[in-house]
Enzyme design. Structure first.
Site, PDB file in Angstrom:
ATOM      1  N   GLU A 118       0.823  -1.209   0.000  1.00  0.00           N
ATOM      2  CA  GLU A 118       0.000   0.000   0.000  1.00  0.00           C
ATOM      3  C   GLU A 118       0.853   1.252   0.000  1.00  0.00           C
ATOM      4  O   GLU A 118       1.994   1.242   0.495  1.00  0.00           O
ATOM      5  CB  GLU A 118      -0.943   0.047   1.220  1.00  0.00           C
ATOM      6  N   THR A 119       0.271   2.301  -0.540  1.00  0.00           N
ATOM      7  CA  THR A 119       0.814   3.652  -0.500  1.00  0.00           C
ATOM      8  C   THR A 119      -0.301   4.569  -0.024  1.00  0.00           C
ATOM      9  O   THR A 119      -1.459   4.419  -0.448  1.00  0.00           O
ATOM     10  CB  THR A 119       1.288   4.106  -1.894  1.00  0.00           C
TER      11      THR A 119
END
Length: 296
Positions: free
Chosen positions: A47-48
């Site tokens: 994830e970002t």
């Protein structure tokens, strides 16, 4: 040219290059969704996050979470890691309130004796909700296991969520290291379950008392395996507490990422509350990189 600062941190570990890496991008409220998704794909992490101004000024931030292929309603390690990054920039930050699509996430920052942030504790945004059961044969097929490797003593494989749904299944401890995702089987399983949308994520675990070993696979979303999954381990803890009617609370030590060489440790507490079983999860973080991303 739009240059935005970013930081990466390893979450649910005290060892750099362990745990689950996260990229935190500060700003970007004017970026189109497609650019945010492209940035997340460029980082190529589970994830970002993008930290944006909150809709409610009483809150700390609105946080958008992207995996490699789509935006997510909630995820655990991005909440811990984002709070850690913000706390490193703001020595006075003790608590944070994040707006995410799944609801409001309350976070407590943990600091050491010198005031430096070391981690955070996160309250999942929703109580436990359960969906349909999934045939053990289907889970075994997606992970190249035998039908007998799926443990049915406590519960069948079942969809569970505290903001993000997962198929949760118990497997025999000897089988856990043998899990090997079959991409074609994942696609076939999703094809007969169109109501799952684009997500078919499987979280498997084995247990010895309150100590669990877990692995999470979401190959259709670009995450072949995840080193640490707060949004899966939180409903897992809630699910296990649901089978203990005499207890109002249960605390679990959950180890994940071992087979990937990125060992992670999650401390998860499930509690019975007036609106259902809720979970909090905590973990430590280690800073890794800082820089700027050119968003064009």
């Amino acid at each position: 040219m739009s240059l935005l600062p970013f930081a990466t941190v390893d979450v649910f570990t005290e060892t750099r290059f362990g745990g689950n890496p996260l990229a935190v991008v500060t700003g970007g409220e004017s970026l189109p969704d497609a650019v945010m998704q492209a940035v997340a794909a460029e980082f190529n992490l589970s994830e970002t996050t993008f930290v944006l101004p909150p809709a409610d000024p009483r809150h700390t931030a609105r946080v958008r979470i992207f995996n490699r292929t789509e935006e997510m309603a909630f995820a655990g390690h991005p909440m811990v890691g984002t709070a850690f990054v913000l706390a490193a920039a703001d020595p006075g930050l003790a608590t944070a309130t994040f707006e995410v699509p799944a609801g409001i996430v309350d976070v407590e920052v943990e600091r050491d004796a010198d005031g430096a942030p070391v981690g955070a504790k996160v309250a999942a945004p929703q109580p436990l909700s359960l969906g349909e059961t999934v045939a053990p044969e289907a889970v075994a097929g997606m992970l190249r296991l035998a039908r007998g490797d799926i443990v049915m003593t406590t519960h069948p494989p079942i969809v569970a969520s505290v903001g993000n749904p997962y198929v949760i299944a118990e497997v025999d401890g000897a089988a856990l290291p043998r899990c090997d995702p079959d991409l074609a089987a994942f696609r076939d399983a999703l094809a007969v379950r169109p109501h799952f949308g684009t997500r078919l994520s499987i979280h498997v675990y084995s247990k010895q008392g309150r100590t669990l070993r877990a692995r999470m696979f979401a190959p259709l979303a670009g995450t072949w395996e995840d080193p640490a999954t707060g949004s899966a381990n939180a409903p897992l803890a809630c699910l296990l507490l649901s089978f203990e009617p005499a207890n109002d609370e249960a605390r679990f030590e959950i180890h994940q990422g071992v087979e990937m060489g990125r060992p992670s440790l999650l401390d998860v507490i499930a509690r019975r509350t007036p609106d259902g079983i809720r979970a909090t999860l905590r973990g430590t973080c280690v800073p890794v990189m800082r820089g700027e991303v050119d968003c064009g």
